[in-house]
Design an enzyme around this catalytic site. Structure first.
Site, mmCIF file in Angstrom:
data_model
loop_
_atom_site.group_PDB
_atom_site.id
_atom_site.type_symbol
_atom_site.label_atom_id
_atom_site.label_comp_id
_atom_site.label_asym_id
_atom_site.label_seq_id
_atom_site.Cartn_x
_atom_site.Cartn_y
_atom_site.Cartn_z
ATOM 1 N N ASP A 1 17.576 -21.591 11.190
ATOM 2 C CA ASP A 1 18.128 -20.489 11.962
ATOM 3 C C ASP A 1 17.812 -19.158 11.292
ATOM 4 O O ASP A 1 18.185 -18.922 10.146
ATOM 5 C CB ASP A 1 19.646 -20.647 12.083
ATOM 6 C CG ASP A 1 20.251 -19.553 12.939
ATOM 7 O OD1 ASP A 1 20.281 -19.731 14.172
ATOM 8 O OD2 ASP A 1 20.676 -18.510 12.396
ATOM 9 N N TYR B 1 17.576 -10.487 10.435
ATOM 10 C CA TYR B 1 17.601 -10.976 9.062
ATOM 11 C C TYR B 1 16.377 -10.561 8.248
ATOM 12 O O TYR B 1 16.376 -10.718 7.026
ATOM 13 C CB TYR B 1 17.717 -12.504 9.024
ATOM 14 C CG TYR B 1 18.870 -13.095 9.786
ATOM 15 C CD1 TYR B 1 19.916 -12.304 10.272
ATOM 16 C CD2 TYR B 1 18.931 -14.466 10.042
ATOM 17 C CE1 TYR B 1 20.964 -12.866 10.988
ATOM 18 C CE2 TYR B 1 19.977 -15.028 10.749
ATOM 19 C CZ TYR B 1 20.987 -14.222 11.230
ATOM 20 O OH TYR B 1 22.018 -14.780 11.937
ATOM 21 N N LYS C 1 16.438 -14.750 17.160
ATOM 22 C CA LYS C 1 17.346 -14.051 18.070
ATOM 23 C C LYS C 1 16.840 -12.665 18.472
ATOM 24 O O LYS C 1 16.213 -11.969 17.682
ATOM 25 C CB LYS C 1 18.730 -13.914 17.417
ATOM 26 C CG LYS C 1 19.296 -15.232 16.888
ATOM 27 C CD LYS C 1 20.618 -15.042 16.162
ATOM 28 C CE LYS C 1 21.045 -16.312 15.456
ATOM 29 N NZ LYS C 1 20.308 -16.525 14.196
ATOM 30 N N HIS D 1 21.548 -12.277 20.550
ATOM 31 C CA HIS D 1 22.396 -12.257 19.352
ATOM 32 C C HIS D 1 23.839 -11.855 19.664
ATOM 33 O O HIS D 1 24.784 -12.396 19.088
ATOM 34 C CB HIS D 1 21.784 -11.297 18.330
ATOM 35 C CG HIS D 1 22.034 -11.677 16.914
ATOM 36 N ND1 HIS D 1 21.114 -11.487 15.910
ATOM 37 C CD2 HIS D 1 23.103 -12.235 16.307
ATOM 38 C CE1 HIS D 1 21.608 -11.914 14.760
ATOM 39 N NE2 HIS D 1 22.818 -12.363 14.976
#
Length: 314
Positions: free
Chosen positions: A45, A50, A79, A112
């Site tokens: 994930d 990120y 996402k 998200h």
């Protein structure tokens, strides 16, 4: 090597029932991903937010080249961020994530959050106003979703889903979608077990993924309390497991897919070693007592937006 079950999604494809989270592991996510593959993880994930899609993708590519794993055995999740909700931005954002990962396609692409942010500059993910709230734009997540549906048609992504959506938002989406979401990724741990939202999603054939499954541990303050509870420690000892392993098993037993984040090899190995035992009904009921509904991710900077997801119970 862990024997992780595969869960059938509502589109006929499968999701591994345990995964590796990579939030806040920039610079270490690649090494963690490679070790995770070696010990049996196949579900990874990440997210545009990120800033580690390249890292994670390269690690998976290396393991594919080594013959350790095949691409079709990997389930990669990323996402769409809040600054890319305008329908005309969605395909470009997905293609950029796909290129960064370098794996040909995305297995699961999530929205998200249901809220949309104003894009000020390409590098400003959190557009703050002077009063500390986020600057939003009026984009309906239904319109964003319809643009995501086209990604499946184009073959950029195999499956699409949502994250941080509440029950009302899910029902509204289901009433207006062409492709049903396969997944809702939400915060879930013993202190916010989300059993009502999990049941709600199960009734609509939507798999729930649990992020922050241990909350945000602060060992110096012995928080969250469930990690230091004597009875939970005794339950762990009974099964020859750690307390975190019991927590992950609990989340599995109540119907979710945990994706704990770790960059420590030993913990990566331990975390997934939860498929050789099952908690009793009484043990699950005991862990239920830690449920206070307290979130780690409050997202209160968006509380005044009409699509803020945490203003109802579930």
């Amino acid at each position: 090597m862990a024997n992780v079950p595969k869960i059938l999604m509502n589109n006929g494809l499968f999701m591994p029932g345990f995964g590796l989270g990579t939030f806040e592991s920039f610079g270490l996510a690649g090494r963690a991903t490679k070790h995770a593959i070696d010990v049996g993880y196949r579900h990874f994930d990440t997210a545009r937010l990120y800033a580690n899609e390249v890292e994670v993708g390269q690690a998976i590519q290396e393991k594919i080249k080594e013959g350790v794993v095949k691409r079709e055995e990997i389930f990669i999740v990323t996402k769409l961020w809040n600054t890319d909700h305008e329908p005309e931005k969605v395909e470009k954002a997905a293609r950029q994530s796909c290129e960064k990962l370098g794996l040909g396609y995305i297995d699961l692409y999530l929205m998200h959050y249901p809220v949309a942010f104003k894009e000020r500059t390409p590098f400003e993910d959190w557009p703050l106003n002077p009063d500390g709230t986020f600057e939003h734009v009026d984009v309906d997540y239904i319109d964003t979703w319809k643009a995501m549906e086209k990604l499946v048609d184009l073959g950029i992504v195999k499956s699409i889903g949502i994250s941080n959506f509440n029950s009302q938002q899910i029902d509204r989406l289901l009433a207006n979608c062409r492709i049903k979401p396969v997944n809702n990724q939400i915060e879930a741990s013993p202190q916010i077990n989300q059993k009502k939202l999990i049941k709600f999603c199960q009734e609509r054939d939507i798999i729930v993924t649990a992020y922050c499954p241990l909350g945000r541990p602060i060992p110096a303050e012995k928080k969250p309390s469930f990690l230091y509870d004597d009875k939970l420690t005794a339950i762990a000892k009974k099964y020859n497991k750690t307390v975190p392993q019991v927590v992950f098993r609990y989340l599995i037993d109540i119907g979710s897919v945990p994706i704990p984040k770790s960059v420590t090899p030993k913990r990566i190995e331990e975390n997934i070693d939860v498929f050789d035992f099952k908690l009793s009904t009484d043990e699950i009921k005991y862990i239920d007592t830690f449920n206070t509904g307290e979130r780690v991710i409050h997202f209160t900077e968006s509380r005044h937006d009409k699509h803020f997801p945490f203003n109802i119970e579930f």
